[in-house]
Design a protein around this motif. Structure first.
Motif, PDB file in Angstrom:
ATOM      1  N   PRO A  81      82.180 -43.769  29.715  1.00  0.00           N
ATOM      2  CA  PRO A  81      81.305 -42.888  30.186  1.00  0.00           C
ATOM      3  C   PRO A  81      80.682 -42.253  29.370  1.00  0.00           C
ATOM      4  N   SER A  82      81.313 -41.824  28.063  1.00  0.00           N
ATOM      5  CA  SER A  82      80.216 -41.168  27.240  1.00  0.00           C
ATOM      6  C   SER A  82      79.373 -41.997  26.623  1.00  0.00           C
ATOM      7  N   GLY A  83      79.678 -43.330  26.618  1.00  0.00           N
ATOM      8  CA  GLY A  83      78.487 -44.286  26.122  1.00  0.00           C
ATOM      9  C   GLY A  83      77.447 -44.417  27.301  1.00  0.00           C
ATOM     10  N   ALA A  84      77.885 -44.358  28.493  1.00  0.00           N
ATOM     11  CA  ALA A  84      76.790 -44.317  29.338  1.00  0.00           C
ATOM     12  C   ALA A  84      75.949 -43.016  29.413  1.00  0.00           C
ATOM     13  N   ARG A  85      76.508 -42.002  29.179  1.00  0.00           N
ATOM     14  CA  ARG A  85      75.793 -40.712  28.952  1.00  0.00           C
ATOM     15  C   ARG A  85      74.813 -40.721  27.646  1.00  0.00           C
ATOM     16  N   ALA A  86      75.410 -41.289  26.532  1.00  0.00           N
ATOM     17  CA  ALA A  86      74.669 -41.447  25.353  1.00  0.00           C
ATOM     18  C   ALA A  86      73.405 -42.287  25.595  1.00  0.00           C
ATOM     19  N   LEU A  87      73.619 -43.417  26.218  1.00  0.00           N
ATOM     20  CA  LEU A  87      72.465 -44.222  26.314  1.00  0.00           C
ATOM     21  C   LEU A  87      71.537 -43.802  27.411  1.00  0.00           C
ATOM     22  N   TYR A  88      71.910 -43.109  28.445  1.00  0.00           N
ATOM     23  CA  TYR A  88      70.964 -42.638  29.349  1.00  0.00           C
ATOM     24  C   TYR A  88      70.184 -41.258  28.849  1.00  0.00           C
ATOM     25  N   LEU A 111      82.272 -45.000  22.551  1.00  0.00           N
ATOM     26  CA  LEU A 111      81.457 -45.042  23.513  1.00  0.00           C
ATOM     27  C   LEU A 111      81.597 -46.345  24.363  1.00  0.00           C
ATOM     28  N   VAL A 112      82.464 -47.257  23.614  1.00  0.00           N
ATOM     29  CA  VAL A 112      82.883 -48.479  24.493  1.00  0.00           C
ATOM     30  C   VAL A 112      84.242 -48.652  24.091  1.00  0.00           C
ATOM     31  N   ARG A 113      84.873 -49.610  25.100  1.00  0.00           N
ATOM     32  CA  ARG A 113      86.193 -49.853  25.165  1.00  0.00           C
ATOM     33  C   ARG A 113      86.143 -51.347  24.974  1.00  0.00           C
ATOM     34  N   SER A 114      87.437 -52.048  24.688  1.00  0.00           N
ATOM     35  CA  SER A 114      87.397 -53.390  24.457  1.00  0.00           C
ATOM     36  C   SER A 114      88.900 -53.840  24.774  1.00  0.00           C
ATOM     37  N   TRP A 115      89.151 -55.134  24.946  1.00  0.00           N
ATOM     38  CA  TRP A 115      90.432 -55.479  25.281  1.00  0.00           C
ATOM     39  C   TRP A 115      90.303 -57.235  25.290  1.00  0.00           C
ATOM     40  N   VAL A 116      91.478 -57.811  24.513  1.00  0.00           N
ATOM     41  CA  VAL A 116      91.577 -59.273  24.550  1.00  0.00           C
ATOM     42  C   VAL A 116      91.591 -59.843  25.790  1.00  0.00           C
ATOM     43  N   GLY A 117      90.919 -60.712  26.287  1.00  0.00           N
ATOM     44  CA  GLY A 117      91.272 -61.868  27.242  1.00  0.00           C
ATOM     45  C   GLY A 117      92.328 -62.646  27.358  1.00  0.00           C
ATOM     46  N   TYR A 161      79.315 -57.679  16.061  1.00  0.00           N
ATOM     47  CA  TYR A 161      80.497 -57.177  16.009  1.00  0.00           C
ATOM     48  C   TYR A 161      80.709 -55.989  15.271  1.00  0.00           C
ATOM     49  N   THR A 162      79.717 -55.974  14.167  1.00  0.00           N
ATOM     50  CA  THR A 162      79.672 -54.619  13.513  1.00  0.00           C
ATOM     51  C   THR A 162      79.413 -53.551  14.210  1.00  0.00           C
ATOM     52  N   VAL A 163      78.326 -53.522  14.889  1.00  0.00           N
ATOM     53  CA  VAL A 163      77.923 -52.430  15.814  1.00  0.00           C
ATOM     54  C   VAL A 163      78.834 -52.393  16.950  1.00  0.00           C
ATOM     55  N   LEU A 164      79.427 -53.335  17.407  1.00  0.00           N
ATOM     56  CA  LEU A 164      80.277 -53.052  18.586  1.00  0.00           C
ATOM     57  C   LEU A 164      81.591 -52.368  18.041  1.00  0.00           C
ATOM     58  N   GLN A 165      82.214 -52.394  16.905  1.00  0.00           N
ATOM     59  CA  GLN A 165      83.153 -51.866  16.422  1.00  0.00           C
ATOM     60  C   GLN A 165      83.033 -50.353  15.961  1.00  0.00           C
ATOM     61  N   ARG A 166      81.703 -49.924  15.566  1.00  0.00           N
ATOM     62  CA  ARG A 166      81.414 -48.686  15.193  1.00  0.00           C
ATOM     63  C   ARG A 166      81.016 -47.890  16.523  1.00  0.00           C
ATOM     64  N   LEU A 167      80.528 -48.559  17.598  1.00  0.00           N
ATOM     65  CA  LEU A 167      80.544 -48.008  18.911  1.00  0.00           C
ATOM     66  C   LEU A 167      81.919 -47.456  19.460  1.00  0.00           C
ATOM     67  N   GLU A 168      82.804 -48.603  19.278  1.00  0.00           N
ATOM     68  CA  GLU A 168      84.178 -48.273  19.810  1.00  0.00           C
ATOM     69  C   GLU A 168      84.850 -47.489  19.026  1.00  0.00           C
ATOM     70  N   ALA A 197      77.306 -35.706  21.306  1.00  0.00           N
ATOM     71  CA  ALA A 197      76.770 -36.970  21.021  1.00  0.00           C
ATOM     72  C   ALA A 197      75.459 -37.050  20.087  1.00  0.00           C
ATOM     73  N   ARG A 198      75.417 -37.420  18.982  1.00  0.00           N
ATOM     74  CA  ARG A 198      74.844 -37.944  17.955  1.00  0.00           C
ATOM     75  C   ARG A 198      73.805 -39.030  18.951  1.00  0.00           C
ATOM     76  N   SER A 199      72.531 -39.095  18.305  1.00  0.00           N
ATOM     77  CA  SER A 199      71.851 -40.073  19.243  1.00  0.00           C
ATOM     78  C   SER A 199      71.885 -41.515  18.856  1.00  0.00           C
ATOM     79  N   LEU A 200      71.784 -42.329  19.411  1.00  0.00           N
ATOM     80  CA  LEU A 200      71.849 -43.828  19.309  1.00  0.00           C
ATOM     81  C   LEU A 200      70.791 -44.505  18.434  1.00  0.00           C
ATOM     82  N   GLY A 201      71.078 -45.577  17.697  1.00  0.00           N
ATOM     83  CA  GLY A 201      70.190 -46.089  16.843  1.00  0.00           C
ATOM     84  C   GLY A 201      69.398 -47.239  17.958  1.00  0.00           C
ATOM     85  N   GLU A 202      68.222 -47.938  17.448  1.00  0.00           N
ATOM     86  CA  GLU A 202      67.651 -48.762  18.486  1.00  0.00           C
ATOM     87  C   GLU A 202      68.470 -49.994  18.791  1.00  0.00           C
TER      88      GLU A 202
END
Lengths: 114, 114
Positions: A81-88, A57-63, A46-53, A2-7
């Motif tokens: 889970p990896s997103g939770a670890r990185a954030l923590y 670190l993040v998953r997504s689905w269409v409702g 949206y830009t950041v969500l996509q990068r995280l996905e 895990a690289r570190s997360l931006g602010e």
DNA sequence: GTCGATTACTACAACATTGTTGTACTAACG
DNA sequence: CGTTAGTACAACAATGTTGTAGTAATCGAC
């Protein structure tokens, strides 16, 4: 590993955590704006969500469609889970650096003008 | 007004705050490495310090020679009032976003393996 | 029912700021 | 002047930020 997360990434991930079942572009944006008072462009979310996905670190689905006037279907997001670890890890790092200094910092920040 | 601070910038400013009179390249680096466990290049410290100084969040001055074997004179750094304000604002924003979520986050981060 | 007007939402390209690395340089002491 | 603690900086990678265009849904007239 895990690289570190931006602010902003951290803010975003916390919003996901809080919103649980109801996390999509618009609610995420609103949550960050309300809590931090800073203004957030829609595109930024949206830009950041996509990068995280892309980083897994993040998953997504269409409702499903909703009985609302207009609008296309929402895309929902959730922490992996990896997103939770990185954030923590990021948040803990910052807390360790800040430990014991916050009162002094607060005083310095107050004193020094408007 | 104040743009927001990046993650590493925050770590750096907290180090300045902690080190007080003894903040210069080497001690700053060591403080961040020890507290966060992440490795930091020397160059990174100076690069970011310079940018923060350009923005007026930090000030610096060159110290007197010391009776040590080799080495050039140290350049010391300290937080400016605007730096204290920016740091405080950033940290508070993050705390507001995190409020109430940390226990759940910790659990999620633990569960999901090494 | 179907056709557009209207609307909530998403996607993305482009640029600015921060993060990170490696390498060269400086100035001190013995 | 050799050795050494310390600093400076150029170059590239990742993240932050903005504006604008595009998509897919509902409603209501017909």
């Amino acid at each position: 590993m895990a690289r570190s997360l931006g602010e902003f990434e951290q803010l975003l991930l916390f919003a996901l955590l809080r919103l649980e079942e109801d996390a999509y572009g618009v609610t995420i944006r609103r949550d960050i704006e309300r809590r931090t008072g800073r203004s957030v462009r829609v595109g930024q979310v949206y830009t950041v969500l996509q990068r995280l996905e892309d980083r897994g670190l993040v998953r997504s689905w269409v409702g499903d469609p909703t009985p609302q006037r207009g609008g296309r279907r929402k895309r929902f997001y959730a922490l992996e889970p990896s997103g939770a670890r990185a954030l923590y890890a990021s948040y803990e790092n910052l807390r360790r650096m800040a430990r014991g200094l916050v009162p002094r910092l607060a005083r310095l920040a107050e004193i020094s003008g408007p």
